[in-house]
Design a protein around this motif. Structure first.
Motif, PDB file in Angstrom:
ATOM      1  N   THR A  40       4.005   3.548   0.886  1.00  0.00           N
ATOM      2  CA  THR A  40       5.085   3.042   0.038  1.00  0.00           C
ATOM      3  C   THR A  40       4.897   1.578  -0.338  1.00  0.00           C
ATOM      4  OG1 THR A  40       6.452   2.526   1.986  1.00  0.00           O
ATOM      5  CG2 THR A  40       6.762   4.687   0.962  1.00  0.00           C
ATOM      6  N   THR A  41       4.140   0.831   0.476  1.00  0.00           N
ATOM      7  CA  THR A  41       3.872  -0.578   0.148  1.00  0.00           C
ATOM      8  C   THR A  41       2.557  -0.745  -0.614  1.00  0.00           C
ATOM      9  OG1 THR A  41       2.800  -0.968   2.292  1.00  0.00           O
ATOM     10  CG2 THR A  41       5.171  -1.372   2.164  1.00  0.00           C
ATOM     11  N   HIS A  42       1.943   0.385  -0.983  1.00  0.00           N
ATOM     12  CA  HIS A  42       0.743   0.415  -1.837  1.00  0.00           C
ATOM     13  C   HIS A  42      -0.478  -0.223  -1.180  1.00  0.00           C
ATOM     14  CE1 HIS A  42       3.443   1.762  -4.985  1.00  0.00           C
ATOM     15  NE2 HIS A  42       4.205   0.712  -4.773  1.00  0.00           N
ATOM     16  N   CYS A  43      -0.527  -0.180   0.167  1.00  0.00           N
ATOM     17  CA  CYS A  43      -1.713  -0.672   0.871  1.00  0.00           C
ATOM     18  C   CYS A  43      -2.782   0.421   0.963  1.00  0.00           C
ATOM     19  CB  CYS A  43      -1.334  -1.155   2.268  1.00  0.00           C
ATOM     20  SG  CYS A  43      -0.254  -2.606   2.279  1.00  0.00           S
ATOM     21  N   ALA A  44      -2.361   1.636   1.296  1.00  0.00           N
ATOM     22  CA  ALA A  44      -3.285   2.763   1.393  1.00  0.00           C
ATOM     23  C   ALA A  44      -2.867   3.823   0.376  1.00  0.00           C
ATOM     24  CB  ALA A  44      -3.280   3.336   2.811  1.00  0.00           C
ATOM     25  N   VAL A  45      -3.356   3.672  -0.814  1.00  0.00           N
ATOM     26  CA  VAL A  45      -3.035   4.574  -1.923  1.00  0.00           C
ATOM     27  C   VAL A  45      -4.320   4.814  -2.720  1.00  0.00           C
ATOM     28  CG1 VAL A  45      -0.590   3.948  -2.115  1.00  0.00           C
ATOM     29  CG2 VAL A  45      -2.314   2.599  -3.334  1.00  0.00           C
ATOM     30  N   ARG A  46      -4.226   5.670  -3.717  1.00  0.00           N
ATOM     31  CA  ARG A  46      -5.410   6.001  -4.503  1.00  0.00           C
ATOM     32  C   ARG A  46      -6.056   4.755  -5.112  1.00  0.00           C
ATOM     33  NH1 ARG A  46      -5.703  10.742  -9.140  1.00  0.00           N
ATOM     34  NH2 ARG A  46      -7.906  10.457  -9.667  1.00  0.00           N
ATOM     35  N   ARG A  47      -5.230   3.813  -5.565  1.00  0.00           N
ATOM     36  CA  ARG A  47      -5.759   2.617  -6.228  1.00  0.00           C
ATOM     37  C   ARG A  47      -6.625   1.790  -5.286  1.00  0.00           C
ATOM     38  NH1 ARG A  47      -4.199  -2.428  -6.084  1.00  0.00           N
ATOM     39  NH2 ARG A  47      -2.256  -1.900  -4.998  1.00  0.00           N
ATOM     40  N   THR A  48      -6.296   1.786  -3.991  1.00  0.00           N
ATOM     41  CA  THR A  48      -7.069   1.007  -3.022  1.00  0.00           C
ATOM     42  C   THR A  48      -8.158   1.841  -2.345  1.00  0.00           C
ATOM     43  OG1 THR A  48      -5.504   1.465  -1.219  1.00  0.00           O
ATOM     44  CG2 THR A  48      -5.100  -0.504  -2.576  1.00  0.00           C
ATOM     45  N   GLY A  49      -8.340   3.071  -2.815  1.00  0.00           N
ATOM     46  CA  GLY A  49      -9.399   3.915  -2.265  1.00  0.00           C
ATOM     47  C   GLY A  49      -8.979   4.785  -1.114  1.00  0.00           C
ATOM     48  N   TRP A  50      -7.665   4.953  -0.898  1.00  0.00           N
ATOM     49  CA  TRP A  50      -7.156   5.805   0.181  1.00  0.00           C
ATOM     50  C   TRP A  50      -6.209   6.839  -0.439  1.00  0.00           C
ATOM     51  CZ3 TRP A  50      -8.392   5.117   5.431  1.00  0.00           C
ATOM     52  CH2 TRP A  50      -9.112   3.949   5.746  1.00  0.00           C
ATOM     53  N   GLN A  51      -6.756   7.934  -0.928  1.00  0.00           N
ATOM     54  CA  GLN A  51      -5.947   8.961  -1.580  1.00  0.00           C
ATOM     55  C   GLN A  51      -5.553  10.022  -0.550  1.00  0.00           C
ATOM     56  OE1 GLN A  51      -7.733  10.679  -5.069  1.00  0.00           O
ATOM     57  NE2 GLN A  51      -6.254  12.369  -5.162  1.00  0.00           N
ATOM     58  N   PRO A  52      -4.274  10.092  -0.173  1.00  0.00           N
ATOM     59  CA  PRO A  52      -3.856  11.052   0.857  1.00  0.00           C
ATOM     60  C   PRO A  52      -4.157  12.492   0.456  1.00  0.00           C
ATOM     61  CG  PRO A  52      -2.132   9.430   0.466  1.00  0.00           C
ATOM     62  CD  PRO A  52      -3.152   9.244  -0.625  1.00  0.00           C
ATOM     63  N   GLN A  53      -4.699  13.237   1.415  1.00  0.00           N
ATOM     64  CA  GLN A  53      -4.937  14.675   1.284  1.00  0.00           C
ATOM     65  C   GLN A  53      -4.578  15.308   2.628  1.00  0.00           C
ATOM     66  OE1 GLN A  53      -6.911  16.234  -1.916  1.00  0.00           O
ATOM     67  NE2 GLN A  53      -5.243  14.763  -2.152  1.00  0.00           N
ATOM     68  N   TYR A  54      -3.356  15.072   3.069  1.00  0.00           N
ATOM     69  CA  TYR A  54      -2.957  15.488   4.412  1.00  0.00           C
ATOM     70  C   TYR A  54      -2.983  17.004   4.543  1.00  0.00           C
ATOM     71  CZ  TYR A  54      -1.258  10.753   5.432  1.00  0.00           C
ATOM     72  OH  TYR A  54      -1.158   9.404   5.667  1.00  0.00           O
ATOM     73  N   LEU A  55      -3.508  17.466   5.684  1.00  0.00           N
ATOM     74  CA  LEU A  55      -3.464  18.887   6.002  1.00  0.00           C
ATOM     75  C   LEU A  55      -2.214  19.174   6.828  1.00  0.00           C
ATOM     76  CD1 LEU A  55      -7.076  19.991   7.023  1.00  0.00           C
ATOM     77  CD2 LEU A  55      -5.996  20.050   4.785  1.00  0.00           C
ATOM     78  N   TRP A 238     -13.998 -15.295   3.671  1.00  0.00           N
ATOM     79  CA  TRP A 238     -14.263 -15.023   2.258  1.00  0.00           C
ATOM     80  C   TRP A 238     -13.878 -13.589   1.887  1.00  0.00           C
ATOM     81  CZ3 TRP A 238     -15.525 -19.353  -0.360  1.00  0.00           C
ATOM     82  CH2 TRP A 238     -16.050 -20.422   0.381  1.00  0.00           C
ATOM     83  N   SER A 239     -12.708 -13.189   2.354  1.00  0.00           N
ATOM     84  CA  SER A 239     -12.243 -11.844   2.104  1.00  0.00           C
ATOM     85  C   SER A 239     -10.759 -11.860   1.748  1.00  0.00           C
ATOM     86  CB  SER A 239     -12.482 -10.965   3.350  1.00  0.00           C
ATOM     87  OG  SER A 239     -12.144  -9.629   3.095  1.00  0.00           O
ATOM     88  N   SER A 240     -10.225 -10.699   1.417  1.00  0.00           N
ATOM     89  CA  SER A 240      -8.810 -10.571   1.074  1.00  0.00           C
ATOM     90  C   SER A 240      -8.143  -9.650   2.076  1.00  0.00           C
ATOM     91  CB  SER A 240      -8.635  -9.996  -0.339  1.00  0.00           C
ATOM     92  OG  SER A 240      -9.237 -10.836  -1.296  1.00  0.00           O
ATOM     93  N   PRO A 241      -6.893  -9.913   2.446  1.00  0.00           N
ATOM     94  CA  PRO A 241      -6.220  -9.063   3.435  1.00  0.00           C
ATOM     95  C   PRO A 241      -5.979  -7.659   2.901  1.00  0.00           C
ATOM     96  CG  PRO A 241      -4.693 -10.689   2.521  1.00  0.00           C
ATOM     97  CD  PRO A 241      -6.061 -11.055   2.021  1.00  0.00           C
ATOM     98  N   TYR A 242      -6.114  -6.678   3.788  1.00  0.00           N
ATOM     99  CA  TYR A 242      -5.860  -5.296   3.414  1.00  0.00           C
ATOM    100  C   TYR A 242      -4.366  -5.031   3.232  1.00  0.00           C
ATOM    101  CZ  TYR A 242     -10.660  -4.017   4.809  1.00  0.00           C
ATOM    102  OH  TYR A 242     -12.024  -3.911   4.911  1.00  0.00           O
ATOM    103  N   LEU A 243      -3.542  -5.730   4.006  1.00  0.00           N
ATOM    104  CA  LEU A 243      -2.115  -5.433   4.071  1.00  0.00           C
ATOM    105  C   LEU A 243      -1.305  -6.545   3.426  1.00  0.00           C
ATOM    106  CD1 LEU A 243      -2.128  -4.187   7.782  1.00  0.00           C
ATOM    107  CD2 LEU A 243      -2.215  -2.796   5.704  1.00  0.00           C
ATOM    108  N   ASN A 244      -0.218  -6.187   2.765  1.00  0.00           N
ATOM    109  CA  ASN A 244       0.607  -7.163   2.060  1.00  0.00           C
ATOM    110  C   ASN A 244       1.869  -7.495   2.855  1.00  0.00           C
ATOM    111  OD1 ASN A 244       2.411  -4.998   1.572  1.00  0.00           O
ATOM    112  ND2 ASN A 244       1.366  -4.467  -0.330  1.00  0.00           N
ATOM    113  N   PRO A 245       2.595  -8.544   2.469  1.00  0.00           N
ATOM    114  CA  PRO A 245       3.807  -8.915   3.219  1.00  0.00           C
ATOM    115  C   PRO A 245       4.831  -7.794   3.287  1.00  0.00           C
ATOM    116  CG  PRO A 245       3.164 -10.684   1.731  1.00  0.00           C
ATOM    117  CD  PRO A 245       2.290  -9.517   1.398  1.00  0.00           C
ATOM    118  N   GLU A 246       4.923  -6.995   2.231  1.00  0.00           N
ATOM    119  CA  GLU A 246       5.906  -5.913   2.214  1.00  0.00           C
ATOM    120  C   GLU A 246       5.637  -4.892   3.314  1.00  0.00           C
ATOM    121  OE1 GLU A 246       7.794  -2.568  -0.835  1.00  0.00           O
ATOM    122  OE2 GLU A 246       6.142  -3.855  -1.502  1.00  0.00           O
TER     123      GLU A 246
END
Length: 381
Positions: A40-55, A238-246
């Motif tokens: 819901t905070t868009h950290c692990a979603v299709r746009r970031t390369g984590w497209q859920p396919q839960y079994l 020299w990297s960007s955080p995976y997780l956002n404040p939300e």
């Protein structure tokens, strides 16, 4: 298993949180709240390369809203945020003109902690999930399927389903019913005990004190400062955080009792922080950062303060995160971890199996060497 049906879902919509959490064995990282916050905070979603396919494993008897098992599963176009490194495998596929990505991955995004991945009520359901994930991989016509940091029951099911197993090592602290930090130190050998005391004295002499705040006691100002520290750690590399404040705000709202924030302060002004997750009798060290350098501050904030918290509150285990031989000198001992891998192409499966056999032997020798350098006295060990 005749009444069992497996379905694939790309969100938690329609998944009962109570039924899901009944399968997690109390592990906070595969809880409905934690994983849902990732999405819901868009950290692990299709746009970031984590497209859920839960079994989801459904049964017909109505128990647990018909949910007999579940497997957090993602379709991934990269290997970032996993902590089990398969870049060499991807490069080998590429050299032979074969696509390695996308692949299927069962893991907690950006989180190298052990826990259930084949979340089920019994061994037969775990094996059904393991085979169901292979069937999905074949249906998609993709290269491979990977299960990272599974627990012991999952490893048994993965082996039975024909997955290749890969061994890794983390460093964990275990509570030997210590009644104080001094009792813990007393079990260590002289050199390690002396070094810890010297490091702690440097931090104290620098005027640094510590606060442990948990749940509703964590203020927005505390959380804002933590995120500043967390982001700076990535920036320094020299990297960007995976997780956002939300994400962290949502986590604190949805799972307040699981969040422990350790704040280092000088004259009431915070200069460093570490966020830990508490659950299933384990304290998990997760994220850290500081706004200035103080000798020994990192080890004190991330490890020694966490160990003090565990001793004070009777927590049995502290997992200090991925990798790091330096953790041994602070009392964290080498602990095997595992991952399971199913490779569609038989030629590559054979090559990877040969590699893993040799790697596992080397890992065994490495583990033996580490254990021979225990920081504890022989009697305490």
């Amino acid at each position: 298993m005749a009444d069992i049906k497996i379905e694939v879902v790309d969100s938690f919509e329609g998944v009962d949180p109570v039924a899901w959490d009944a399968l997690t064995q109390g592990n906070p990282f595969v809880s409905h709240a934690f994983l849902h916050a990732m999405h819901t905070t868009h950290c692990a979603v299709r746009r970031t390369g984590w497209q859920p396919q839960y079994l989801l494993l459904r049964d017909g008897n109505g128990e647990g809203n018909g949910l007999a098992g579940a497997m957090p599963l993602y379709l991934k176009g990269h290997s970032r945020g996993e902590y089990v490194f398969d870049h060499a495998w991807a490069e080998a596929f590429e050299r032979h003109g074969i696509d390695y990505y996308p692949k299927l991955l069962s893991a907690v995004p950006f989180t190298p902690v052990r826990g259930p991945r084949l979340m089920a009520r019994d061994a037969a359901s775990r094996e059904a999930l393991a085979h169901g994930a292979i069937t999905l991989t074949q249906k998609y016509g993709i290269s491979s399927l990977h299960v990272l940091f599974p627990d012991a029951d999952d490893v048994i099911a993965l082996r039975a389903a024909g997955y290749l197993l890969r061994e890794g090592i983390q460093f964990h602290w275990h509570n030997a019913s210590y009644d104080s930090f001094d009792t813990f130190l007393a079990g260590m050998n002289h050199d390690k005990r002396k070094k810890i005391r010297q490091d702690r004295r440097r931090v104290t002499d620098a005027g640094v004190t510590f606060r442990h705040v948990q749940g509703s006691a964590i203020t927005q100002a505390d959380l804002d400062f933590f995120y500043r520290c967390y982001a700076s750690t990535y920036e320094n590399h020299w990297s960007s955080p995976y997780l956002n404040p939300e994400f962290f705000r949502t986590l604190l709202t949805q799972m307040p009792d699981a969040v422990l924030l350790i704040l280092a302060e000088r004259d009431g002004v915070p200069i460093a922080s570490a966020l830990n997750i508490l659950g299933d009798g384990v304290l998990y060290g997760r994220y850290w950062g500081s706004t200035e350098f103080v000798s020994g501050l990192h080890f004190e904030t991330c490890y020694l303060q966490a160990i003090e918290f565990c001793i004070r509150h009777g927590v049995q285990t502290f997992e200090g995160g991925a990798q790091g031989e330096h953790k041994m000198s602070r009392g964290l001992l080498p602990t095997p971890t595992w991952s399971g891998h199913w490779i569609a192409d038989e030629r590559f499966a054979e090559a990877i199996a040969d590699f893993l056999e040799r790697e596992t032997k080397g890992m065994g020798r490495y583990l033996d060497e580490l254990e021979s350098h225990t920081p504890f006295k022989a009697s305490a060990a």
